[in-house]
Structures are given as C-alpha cells and as structure tokens.
Enzyme design. Structure first.
Site, mmCIF file in Angstrom:
data_model
loop_
_atom_site.group_PDB
_atom_site.id
_atom_site.type_symbol
_atom_site.label_atom_id
_atom_site.label_comp_id
_atom_site.label_asym_id
_atom_site.label_seq_id
_atom_site.Cartn_x
_atom_site.Cartn_y
_atom_site.Cartn_z
ATOM 1 N N ASP A 141 70.676 70.373 8.203
ATOM 2 C CA ASP A 141 70.981 70.913 6.882
ATOM 3 C C ASP A 141 70.294 72.252 6.642
ATOM 4 O O ASP A 141 70.869 73.163 6.043
ATOM 5 C CB ASP A 141 70.562 69.922 5.790
ATOM 6 N N CYS A 142 69.056 72.362 7.109
ATOM 7 C CA CYS A 142 68.329 73.620 6.895
ATOM 8 C C CYS A 142 68.584 74.643 7.991
ATOM 9 O O CYS A 142 68.305 75.836 7.818
ATOM 10 C CB CYS A 142 66.832 73.361 6.744
#
Length: 388
Positions: A141-142
């Site tokens: 996600d990051c």
C-alpha cells in the site's frame, strides 16, 4: 625500543597546512631508515605514504536509487544484468564486486567463466558511463510500484559509496599447485606440478606492513581510496592478528584486514578497475593508500621495513586450500618473489605478481603529492584496531 623523538598528529597537520611537512613514500623511507637509522628518520620525516593496487574481492557499492512517484520497495534489481542485493530498505542496495552478470556471454560458452560483473559496473559508473537498471517489487500500500527500468549514471543515485568489507590484507599466501592439472583460483590460474607461484600485496609499500600493530590506523583514519578520499571503518572481515611475527612485527601468515568506505563521486577509474580472472570470476582491483604519521622512533622503525624482511607463506592451492587447511610448505621473502623465481620442493618455480607494483607506487606518490600540497590532512583514529 626507547623512544626519544615524539610528535603529535596536530603538529604534523600544522606543518602540512604550512607546506613544511616532509613526506616520503614507503620505499623512500625504507632506504632512509637503512642508511641513516630510525632516530634521524624520525626527526626528519613527518609522514610516510603507502599504497597497494590489487584485486580485492571483498569490495562493493552501497547506494540509494531515490524514490519517484509512485514509490517502490525494491525486492530485486540488476545493473547491466548484474544482480544487486536489495534486502536493506525500500531503495537501498548493495552490489558486490564478484557478482557476475546473469546473461554473461562468456559463461554461456565456457561455464563458470565470466567476462563482466559487479566490479565492472563500479568501474563503468566511476567512468561516467550509462548503466541499465532494472528493478522489481511485490508492491504494498505504501510502495505500490512493482517495476522500474531505466538508464542511470553515478549522478542518478541519491547516495553512492564504495564500501569494502575486507581490503589491504596484512600478508597473504603465495599460491602454488602440486596437483597434476591446472587449478583456477582467485589468485589466477595455477599450472600443474609447481608450474608457477602467484603472490599478492605490494611488499614494503603495502599499508599494513608499515604499521603492523595498528598504532596509527583505526576507525576514522583518512585514506586514499579509488583515487579519492576514503576512511577506515575498523577491522575488516577475517581480521585475524597473529602472534607469530618477525622482528619487524610482520605476521608470517595472512593476518589483519581493514573495512573501508569512500564516496564514489570523484573517484578515478585508473584506481578502480573491474577484472575478470580466468576460471574464477569477477573482482575489482582497488587502489588503496594510507598515510602513516611518524610520531616517534618506533613508527619510523616499522615504516623502514624492506622487501627482504617480509616473508610470505607458500600454500598448495591444489590439495590443501580447497579443504581449508592452508598448510604452509615454506616461506619466501618478498624480495625473492620479486626476483622472478623461487625454490619449492627443490624445483625452480617462476613467480607471478597479482598486485601491480607500478600502480601501488603511483597510489603512494599521489597521496604524497596531496599531503605536500596541503590538500590532505591526517586524522586521529577514534577507535583502535586489535593487533594481538
């Protein structure tokens, strides 16, 4: 040895800044000590410069490729087809000098032989050449990016250091082969039945022969590395100081090592060369030089070491070395090895240097020039290196 002449590093640096420091390379110092003695040498000389230029397999490059949207946590990377280790952080990586290219054309024709590897990538980057980078990731996600491919140069990286876990070996084996077939080693090809004897180090020019007990070398020592300024980080891997030494403090077997680093920007490809060793693989020849401040007569004495006082172990890489035995057949002086022939088991064996004497002297003389011009000051070690 009683010490009468004493100087401080601060006094020597003050003389360097004023252009008054007396600097000799290690070969010049050896001659001076032999002719005039340690007391006069200690009084007259402020700094002795050393140098070596040799394949140093435990070398590499630590770098950060920087982020660009969308961000990426790299899990696999290649530079010109050479695999890079990425298990550090999102875009930090380490390239080892001996890592071969996966698609090396030489290996396809002659399995186990490689023309191009990590050392060559390092040289190409220092030369200002463009290198192709390919990176892959599993995506989070990051860090959502999963692939990146582009051409880069040294200036493309956010940070880039030459980082060498083990350089400047203090003494090393002279390799021979007692078997009936050629052996291919990191010391070069060894012909059967004592066909040749390959040896390394720069003898009386070599850094750790001139300060055998690490009295002036430690964490934070400023050095010549790859044609630019570098630093000693401490003892290197396989650092193994030995009690068996001669009167000059020279160990009779492979002993001390250094871990070093330096900014690759500003390095000179003349002193950082990718090499391919037949039948072994790839490596990086590194130019490394260390200034030795002559603080007293003891240090003057040690920097007066000559090639005849350095004795190197002769080891059979055919039978013993693959088993990790390292049985010493005998010793030979560095002076004898330079003579082109030694006697082993009653046979005359031609000797082959792996280290370049010409480049080693050039390293020492380049460092000498920097100091004489006031461009290079000496640093105090912040932590000692074990010598016992």
């Amino acid at each position: 040895m009683a010490t009468q002449v004493t100087k401080t590093l601060q006094e020597i640096n003050a003389r360097i800044e004023k252009g008054k420091a007396v600097v000799l390379n290690a070969r010049e110092m050896s001659k001076l000590v032999r002719s005039e003695g340690k007391v006069k040498a200690a009084k007259e000389v402020d700094v002795v410069t050393t140098g070596t230029f040799s394949p140093m397999c435990s070398s590499g490059m630590v770098f950060n490729i920087g982020q660009q949207p969308p961000t990426m946590k790299v899990s696999r990377m290649w530079l010109n087809g050479v695999p890079v280790h990425c298990g550090l952080a999102a875009v930090d990586a380490f390239l080892g000098a001996t890592e071969p290219a996966e698609d090396d054309p030489l290996n396809k024709v002659y399995p186990g032989q490689f023309k191009y590897g990590g050392g060559h990538v390092i040289e190409d980057l220092i030369r200002g050449k463009t290198v192709h980078m390919k990176a892959e990731a599993y995506g989070t996600d990051c860090y959502p990016r999963t692939a990146l491919e582009k051409d880069v140069t040294l200036s493309s990286f956010k940070n880039c250091w030459m980082f060498n876990p083990r350089n400047a070996y203090q003494n090393y084996n002279c390799a021979v082969n007692l078997t009936s077939r050629t052996k291919y080693t990191y010391m070069g090809p060894l012909k059967p039945n004592l066909g040749n004897a390959n040896f390394a180090t720069a003898g009386e020019l070599s850094p750790l022969f001139n300060d055998p007990y690490f009295r002036t070398i430690g964490l934070g020592t400023r050095i010549f590395l790859g044609g630019s300024v570098g630093y000693v980080l401490g003892s290197g891997t396989q650092h193994n100081p030995k009690p068996s030494r001669n009167e000059r403090g020279i160990p009779l077997t492979p002993s001390g090592t250094l871990m070093v680093k330096g900014e690759m920007a500003g390095m000179d490809p003349r002193f950082a060369r990718g090499v391919s060793i037949v039948g072994y693989g790839c490596s990086l020849s590194v130019g490394l030089g260390i200034p030795i401040p002559v603080l007293n007569e003891d240090i003057a004495w040690y920097t007066g070491v000559s090639n005849s006082e350095i004795h190197m172990p002769i080891v059979d890489y055919g039978h013993d070395y693959p088993q990790g035995v390292g049985r010493i057949l005998q010793h030979a002086s560095f002076e004898e090895l330079l003579g082109g022939e030694i006697q082993v088991n009653g046979k005359s064996v031609p000797t082959v240097p792996v280290t370049s004497a010409t480049y080693s002297l050039e390293v020492a003389d380049t460092l000498k020039s920097w100091i004489e011009k006031g461009e290079f000051l000496l640093t105090e070690p912040q932590e000692k290196i074990c010598s016992e």
